[in-house]
Design an enzyme around this catalytic site. Structure first.
Site, PDB file in Angstrom:
ATOM      1  N   LYS A 218     -26.274  30.169  -6.896  1.00  0.00           N
ATOM      2  CA  LYS A 218     -24.940  30.759  -6.753  1.00  0.00           C
ATOM      3  C   LYS A 218     -24.460  31.413  -8.038  1.00  0.00           C
ATOM      4  O   LYS A 218     -24.927  31.116  -9.140  1.00  0.00           O
ATOM      5  CB  LYS A 218     -23.941  29.704  -6.255  1.00  0.00           C
ATOM      6  CG  LYS A 218     -24.151  29.458  -4.752  1.00  0.00           C
ATOM      7  CD  LYS A 218     -23.111  28.595  -4.115  1.00  0.00           C
ATOM      8  CE  LYS A 218     -23.415  28.493  -2.609  1.00  0.00           C
ATOM      9  NZ  LYS A 218     -22.541  27.519  -1.930  1.00  0.00           N
ATOM     10  N   ARG A 252     -28.366  21.512  -0.355  1.00  0.00           N
ATOM     11  CA  ARG A 252     -28.748  22.725   0.377  1.00  0.00           C
ATOM     12  C   ARG A 252     -29.358  23.695  -0.637  1.00  0.00           C
ATOM     13  O   ARG A 252     -28.651  24.181  -1.518  1.00  0.00           O
ATOM     14  CB  ARG A 252     -27.514  23.340   1.047  1.00  0.00           C
ATOM     15  CG  ARG A 252     -27.800  24.572   1.897  1.00  0.00           C
ATOM     16  CD  ARG A 252     -26.503  25.139   2.460  1.00  0.00           C
ATOM     17  NE  ARG A 252     -26.736  26.276   3.341  1.00  0.00           N
ATOM     18  CZ  ARG A 252     -26.920  27.527   2.894  1.00  0.00           C
ATOM     19  NH1 ARG A 252     -26.871  27.798   1.611  1.00  0.00           N
ATOM     20  NH2 ARG A 252     -27.129  28.507   3.753  1.00  0.00           N
TER      21      ARG A 252
END
Ligand code: PT1
Length: 275
Positions: A218, A252
């Site tokens: 991210k 995840r």
């Protein structure tokens, strides 16, 4: 214990959820079929690499992403669910649409991962009458605009209160506590400071329900390291271990093999050796 469709996970060790995005190649007529075939092959590789869950998504929710029409999302995810149904791994569908939830549950998914925490009308009802697990995630705003100017008075208190309320709503709809995961939603309407404070506060969130953490590749990791998305593996592994150290139950991730290795070292340090 996490009850998740055909599976039961004791969560004694962190579980790895592999990311499986289904984004068709729009250049050829065979694009749709090809995308499904490629996603299935990738899913089998993630399974072999040690994923306990595969998260199948047909609509991107990353910052700036646009919504995908219902039929298109169905056309993307259903063939992949069918193709991986007997791979021996739990299947998750990453969606906010009740119709996609219902179709995916009928096709055999074990978990519904919803970045809108089942807040869309009809979403709670779509999962209540099944045995699937749920992941309820916090987001401020909508993917297209959420990173414009995220603001909180107390990000931890607000995220914890929201997730507590969503868990209570799910419980009121008849969903057993053992079926529910929560997720602070890293990068979903949060600045770098918000994300870091939430990561440090994971023990507080883990008191509400088992926590899923999605940090892989991210932009917060890009802000810290200055690296583009394709060079964020080391940063992602570091963030994954920091999350596990603070009680994350599920990670995840894109890089399943590398994350599984990092977790093996982690577990050995935590559990073994008495020289
Ligand atoms: C997540 C998650 C998700 N993330 C759950 N589902 C994405 N439960 C999709 C960036 O800042 O964390 N938890 N489904 C992907 N979304 C993002 C968000 C991708 C932010 C990238 C960023 O770069």
């Amino acid at each position: 214990m996490f009850l998740c469709g055909r599976f039961q996970f004791d969560l004694a060790r962190p579980l790895v959820m592999g990311v499986l995005n289904v984004t068709p190649d729009s250049f050829s007529d065979g694009g749709r079929y090809l995308a499904a075939e490629q996603a299935i092959a990738h899913g089998l590789r993630l399974c072999e690499a040690g994923a306990g869950i595969l998260d199948i998504g047909g609509e991107s929710t990353r910052p700036g992403a646009a919504a995908v029409p219902l039929q298109q999302e169905l056309d993307r995810v259903l063939p992949v669910i069918e193709g991986l149904r007997n791979a021996g791994v739990a299947l998750s569908v990453d969606t906010s649409k009740p119709e996609v939830m219902r179709a995916a549950i009928a096709a055999g998914v074990d978990l519904v991962n919803d970045v809108c925490a089942l807040a869309e009308p009809g979403a709670l009802a779509a999962v209540a009458d099944s045995r699937v697990g749920l992941c309820l995630m916090h987001m401020q705003g909508q993917p297209r605009t959420m990173q414009a100017n995220p603001q909180y008075d107390d990000v931890v208190a607000e995220v914890a209160a929201y997730l507590g309320q969503r868990v209570a709503e799910a419980r009121a709809a008849g969903i057993a506590r053992e079926r529910i995961l929560i997720d602070p939603g890293f990068g979903f309407g949060k600045g770098l400071g918000h994300n870091l404070v939430l990561l440090r506060a994971l023990p507080q969130l883990a008191a509400i329900a088992p926590v899923l953490a999605g940090l892989s590749r991210k932009s917060m990791l890009g802000l810290i390291t200055g690296r583009p998305v394709e060079e964020r593996l080391a940063a992602s592994l570091s963030a994954a271990l920091a999350a596990v150290a603070r009680g994350a139950a599920v990670l995840r991730v894109h890089d399943v093999k590398e994350t599984v290795d990092a977790l093996k070292v982690w577990a050995a340090i935590e559990e073994n050796g008495n020289g």
